[in-house]
Design an enzyme around this catalytic site. Structure first.
Site, mmCIF file in Angstrom:
data_model
loop_
_atom_site.group_PDB
_atom_site.id
_atom_site.type_symbol
_atom_site.label_atom_id
_atom_site.label_comp_id
_atom_site.label_asym_id
_atom_site.label_seq_id
_atom_site.Cartn_x
_atom_site.Cartn_y
_atom_site.Cartn_z
ATOM 1 N N SER A 115 40.862 69.167 38.072
ATOM 2 C CA SER A 115 40.587 69.686 39.486
ATOM 3 C C SER A 115 39.234 68.943 40.109
ATOM 4 O O SER A 115 38.833 69.469 41.389
ATOM 5 C CB SER A 115 39.996 71.229 39.177
ATOM 6 O OG SER A 115 41.330 71.819 38.934
ATOM 7 N N VAL A 116 38.862 68.027 39.535
ATOM 8 C CA VAL A 116 37.713 67.158 40.404
ATOM 9 C C VAL A 116 38.545 66.609 41.610
ATOM 10 O O VAL A 116 37.844 66.398 42.539
ATOM 11 C CB VAL A 116 37.251 65.958 39.468
ATOM 12 C CG1 VAL A 116 36.417 65.117 40.551
ATOM 13 C CG2 VAL A 116 36.425 66.468 38.465
#
Length: 395
Positions: free
Chosen positions: A115-116
């Site tokens: 999810s970066v």
């Protein structure tokens, strides 16, 4: 020869087969997070023709730095040894002060960001908003009228930027029938468990017709919001997401290597978690934020948008694991805000991915990992404490 439901590690002939259903989970993720192109179809995020942004170096000893968390004392060396770390990059005053690789990773190895990726997409959104191509106050349906028949009807672009739409979305990572399980299949990461499941991420979005509250009423972490945002950006710019990230962010900031997204069967680059890049290029992304959107004297992201990440964020009660990690924190424009007296903010991903940015200290750190668990509050608290201990020792 293996069948289509499994993979082998080419470096270890005769080694156990990596099941397609679990390739992104422990113990396989220790290898697969650095070999995603061998697990799923991908699209290139070209670095462009220009030179890579130089990374000045001023290495310092960090292993002996101590810190305490949850009643335990540790050192950075101990943290790296016990945290399933794959890479660590520390930046201070525009220079690399520490760079470590573990678990077979090196400077040219792309690593899955999980999810970066959301913060990468959010940064591109900031660029298009600054250019006037996207209006955060506009309805989602202004860009994606097809969503008028879904629970996104009436939601504004800012709602998906902040994950405050009222749309029902089950983020449970380990449930076999959750929306997250459907994303795994729709994105091409896994096989569909049932022929009735959505065949692409867009098809999954079109099926989200149930609301749990009014838009803007509360924060709830929903990965699909980033995909809705990604489709908005694609529609506004007229190019696919991977090309858009290359054109607006990756090439202008002077990335050293191409990045890549995983793509679904319809060719959509998975904005919520399919981005892969090298440790140093994640570091360049952090430097862009420390430079308030400027890199090598070139304005890439509007400074006002960067500053608004923390300035306009409203504290939210996350509940559960998120409250345990950031009790005074917030979420805004696809970034986590530490909150309290801190001006730091973060890009975070499951299995231990973290970019920590503290503009006031001119400090950033990138932590790439392959934890056994999707989410672990104690591990997250430890990683943040370790990073902050390094920061405090440098300033």
């Amino acid at each position: 020869m293996t069948d289509s439901s499994s993979f082998r590690d080419p470096a270890r002939p005769g080694a156990p087969i990596i099941p397609r259903s679990d390739w992104d989970r422990a113990p396989w993720n220790r290898w697969t997070f650095q070999h995603v192109r061998e697990m799923a179809p991908t699209a290139q995020v070209w670095r462009g023709e220009g030179p890579a942004s130089p990374l000045r170096q001023a290495h310092q000893a960090i292993d002996g730095i101590g810190f305490s968390v949850d009643g335990r004392h540790d050192t950075i060396a101990g943290f790296l040894r016990t945290s399933y770390n794959d890479g660590l990059l520390v930046l201070h005053r525009g220079k690399i002060v520490a760079e470590r690789y573990h678990n077979g990773m090196d400077a040219r190895t792309p690593h899955l960001s999980q999810s970066v990726a959301k913060s990468v997409v959010g940064t591109v959104a900031g660029i298009l908003i600054g250019r006037g191509l996207v209006d955060p106050a506009a309805p989602v349906t202004e860009y994606l009228p097809e969503l008028g028949a879904t629970a996104y009807s009436g939601a504004a672009v800012q709602h998906v930027l902040d994950m405050t739409s009222g749309v029902v979305f089950d983020e449970t990572y380990t449930a076999a029938d959750s929306h997250m399980a459907m994303i795994d299949a729709a994105s091409g990461w896994k096989d569909r468990r049932d022929a009735s499941w959505p065949a692409s991420v867009w098809e999954l979005i079109l099926r989200l017709t149930e609301a749990e509250c009014a838009h803007g009423a509360s924060f709830r972490y929903r990965s699909i919001e980033t995909d809705v945002l990604s489709f908005i950006l694609q529609r506004a710019a007229g190019v696919p997401l991977a090309e858009l990230v290359s054109r607006e962010l990756w090439a202008p900031m002077g990335a050293g290597e191409d990045a890549y997204f995983t793509v679904d069967p319809a060719g959509y680059a998975l904005g919520d978690g399919g981005f892969n890049a090298t440790l140093r290029d994640y570091g360049r992304f952090a430097l862009l934020h420390l430079g308030r959107g400027e890199m090598n004297g070139r304005r890439i992201v509007p400074a006002g948008w960067i500053e608004e990440i923390t300035a306009a964020a409203q504290p939210r009660l996350f509940g559960g694991v998120y409250h345990d990690v950031l009790p005074q924190g917030a979420y805004h424009n696809q970034f986590w805000i530490e909150g309290g007296k801190s001006a730091a903010y973060m890009a975070r991903g499951v299995f231990g991915q973290l970019i920590y940015v503290d503009p006031a200290a001119d400090f950033a750190a990138v932590v790439l990992s392959s934890w056994p668990e999707f989410v672990d509050a104690a591990r997250t608290r430890t990683a943040i404490a370790a990073v902050k201990a390094i920061r405090d020792a440098l300033i």
